[in-house]
Write a protein that holds these residues in place. Structure first.
Motif, mmCIF file in Angstrom:
data_model
loop_
_atom_site.group_PDB
_atom_site.id
_atom_site.type_symbol
_atom_site.label_atom_id
_atom_site.label_comp_id
_atom_site.label_asym_id
_atom_site.label_seq_id
_atom_site.Cartn_x
_atom_site.Cartn_y
_atom_site.Cartn_z
ATOM 1 N N GLN A 50 46.388 56.993 12.060
ATOM 2 C CA GLN A 50 46.289 56.017 13.822
ATOM 3 C C GLN A 50 45.433 53.931 13.453
ATOM 4 O O GLN A 50 46.445 54.039 14.664
ATOM 5 C CB GLN A 50 44.595 56.516 13.994
ATOM 6 C CG GLN A 50 44.468 58.068 14.613
ATOM 7 C CD GLN A 50 42.696 58.218 14.255
ATOM 8 O OE1 GLN A 50 42.300 58.806 13.042
ATOM 9 N NE2 GLN A 50 42.433 59.141 15.536
ATOM 10 N N LYS A 51 45.455 54.056 12.341
ATOM 11 C CA LYS A 51 45.248 52.582 11.914
ATOM 12 C C LYS A 51 47.157 51.935 12.460
ATOM 13 O O LYS A 51 47.226 51.084 12.465
ATOM 14 C CB LYS A 51 44.495 51.925 10.831
ATOM 15 C CG LYS A 51 44.535 50.804 9.661
ATOM 16 C CD LYS A 51 42.606 50.753 10.222
ATOM 17 C CE LYS A 51 43.070 49.291 9.556
ATOM 18 N NZ LYS A 51 43.323 47.701 10.085
ATOM 19 N N ALA A 52 47.469 52.358 11.425
ATOM 20 C CA ALA A 52 49.235 52.015 11.498
ATOM 21 C C ALA A 52 49.527 52.182 12.747
ATOM 22 O O ALA A 52 50.433 50.941 13.201
ATOM 23 C CB ALA A 52 50.135 53.286 10.062
ATOM 24 N N PHE A 53 49.242 53.190 13.676
ATOM 25 C CA PHE A 53 50.174 52.918 15.683
ATOM 26 C C PHE A 53 49.013 51.688 16.109
ATOM 27 O O PHE A 53 49.947 50.916 16.356
ATOM 28 C CB PHE A 53 49.560 53.889 15.429
ATOM 29 C CG PHE A 53 50.423 55.248 15.934
ATOM 30 C CD1 PHE A 53 51.226 55.204 17.049
ATOM 31 C CD2 PHE A 53 51.026 55.394 14.880
ATOM 32 C CE1 PHE A 53 52.311 55.993 16.232
ATOM 33 C CE2 PHE A 53 52.235 56.929 14.672
ATOM 34 C CZ PHE A 53 52.268 56.869 16.283
ATOM 35 N N ILE A 54 47.934 51.430 15.546
ATOM 36 C CA ILE A 54 47.297 50.149 15.963
ATOM 37 C C ILE A 54 47.988 48.946 15.743
ATOM 38 O O ILE A 54 48.171 47.585 16.066
ATOM 39 C CB ILE A 54 45.536 50.145 15.658
ATOM 40 C CG1 ILE A 54 44.878 51.076 16.468
ATOM 41 C CG2 ILE A 54 45.148 48.575 16.055
ATOM 42 C CD1 ILE A 54 43.584 51.590 16.370
ATOM 43 N N ASN A 76 58.092 52.330 13.431
ATOM 44 C CA ASN A 76 57.295 51.092 12.494
ATOM 45 C C ASN A 76 55.661 50.939 11.805
ATOM 46 O O ASN A 76 55.965 51.244 11.336
ATOM 47 C CB ASN A 76 57.260 50.202 12.938
ATOM 48 C CG ASN A 76 58.893 49.231 13.982
ATOM 49 O OD1 ASN A 76 59.615 49.411 12.745
ATOM 50 N ND2 ASN A 76 58.825 47.889 14.278
ATOM 51 N N ALA A 77 54.970 52.106 12.817
ATOM 52 C CA ALA A 77 53.782 52.466 12.655
ATOM 53 C C ALA A 77 53.355 53.713 11.776
ATOM 54 O O ALA A 77 52.944 53.912 10.603
ATOM 55 C CB ALA A 77 53.394 53.406 14.081
ATOM 56 N N VAL A 78 55.065 54.645 11.519
ATOM 57 C CA VAL A 78 55.207 56.088 10.868
ATOM 58 C C VAL A 78 55.626 55.545 10.062
ATOM 59 O O VAL A 78 54.739 55.578 8.030
ATOM 60 C CB VAL A 78 56.297 56.403 11.288
ATOM 61 C CG1 VAL A 78 56.279 57.693 10.432
ATOM 62 C CG2 VAL A 78 55.264 57.239 12.703
ATOM 63 N N GLU A 122 54.154 53.961 4.061
ATOM 64 C CA GLU A 122 53.799 52.822 2.861
ATOM 65 C C GLU A 122 52.656 52.667 2.086
ATOM 66 O O GLU A 122 52.675 52.432 1.010
ATOM 67 C CB GLU A 122 54.492 51.548 3.728
ATOM 68 C CG GLU A 122 55.939 51.261 4.032
ATOM 69 C CD GLU A 122 56.704 50.443 4.226
ATOM 70 O OE1 GLU A 122 55.866 49.350 4.943
ATOM 71 O OE2 GLU A 122 57.341 49.925 5.167
ATOM 72 N N ARG A 123 52.068 52.727 2.849
ATOM 73 C CA ARG A 123 50.716 52.711 2.486
ATOM 74 C C ARG A 123 50.404 53.753 1.852
ATOM 75 O O ARG A 123 49.122 53.424 0.595
ATOM 76 C CB ARG A 123 49.664 52.122 3.765
ATOM 77 C CG ARG A 123 49.521 51.171 4.793
ATOM 78 C CD ARG A 123 49.040 51.071 5.644
ATOM 79 N NE ARG A 123 49.137 49.660 7.017
ATOM 80 C CZ ARG A 123 48.268 48.885 7.353
ATOM 81 N NH1 ARG A 123 47.365 49.893 8.558
ATOM 82 N NH2 ARG A 123 48.661 47.854 7.586
#
Length: 165
Positions: free
Chosen positions: A88-92, A144-146, A151-152
Motif C-alpha cells: 500500500q505504501k509503495a502505491f502511495i 512502478n509501484a509493484v 525491490e523494497r
C-alpha cells in the motif's frame, strides 16, 4: 440456508448465507468491509479482487458458500490507515492511487503476484494486472509501484513483508 465458516482477515467467521450470495455482498454488506469495491458485477473489472488462500479472486463471481474453510483477505486485512502494508505504501509513494477506486483490487492482485514471484518484470506485472481496469492512468505508475514494493522487500534479510518499512 448453509452456514459457512472461513477466516476473514485473520479472524474465524461463521455466517448463514443463501446459496447464491456472492462474496462481494457478504464482505461489504454483512461484515461492512467496504474497501473491496463493487463495480461491474460481471467479473470484468477486478475492483472486487480479494485473496482467497493467497490467490487473487474476483469476489463478485465467487459464491460465499465456496469460501468454506478458506482464508479470505480483503484490503482491510493487509493494512490500516495507521499501519499501511508495504505494498500500500509503495502505491502511495509511486503515485499509483489516482482516484483510488481500482486501487484495492490492484493491490490485492499485486500481492498475489509478489507471493508467487519475488521480482517480476514489467511484462509480468502488466499481465498480472491485465484483468484490473483503471480509468485514470496508463498503468505505468501501477507497474512502478509493484516494482518498488518488490525491490523494497528484496532488500530485507528474509525477503519478508514484515521487515519492509
Amino acid at each position: 440456508m448453509p452456514i459457512v465458516h472461513f477466516n476473514l482477515n485473520g479472524k474465524t467467521v461463521c455466517i448463514e448465507v443463501d446459496g447464491t450470495e456472492r462474496l462481494i455482498d457478504t464482505i461489504r454488506n454483512r461484515f461492512l468491509l467496504t474497501g473491496t469495491k463493487k463495480a461491474c458485477n460481471t467479473d470484468d473489472c477486478g475492483a472486487c479482487t480479494v485473496l482467497i488462500d493467497n490467490m487473487a479472486v474476483r469476489s463478485c463471481a465467487y459464491l460465499t458458500c465456496m469460501a468454506e474453510g478458506k482464508n479470505v483477505v480483503t484490503i482491510e486485512g493487509l493494512g490500516t490507515p495507521w499501519h499501511l502494508h508495504p505494498l500500500q505504501k509503495a502505491f502511495i509513494d509511486a503515485g499509483a492511487v489516482q482516484c483510488g477506486y481500482c486501487t484495492p483490487g490492484m493491490i490485492m492482485t499485486a500481492y498475489a503476484l509478489l507471493e508467487e514471484k519475488e521480482n517480476p518484470g514489467d511484462e509480468e506485472i502488466r499481465m498480472a494486472i491485465s484483468g484490473n481496469l483503471c480509468r485514470c492512468t496508463g498503468y505505468q505508475k501501477i507497474v512502478n509501484a509493484v516494482k518498488l514494493a518488490a525491490e523494497r522487500r528484496l532488500q530485507t534479510a528474509n525477503h519478508s513483508w514484515e521487515e519492509v518499512k
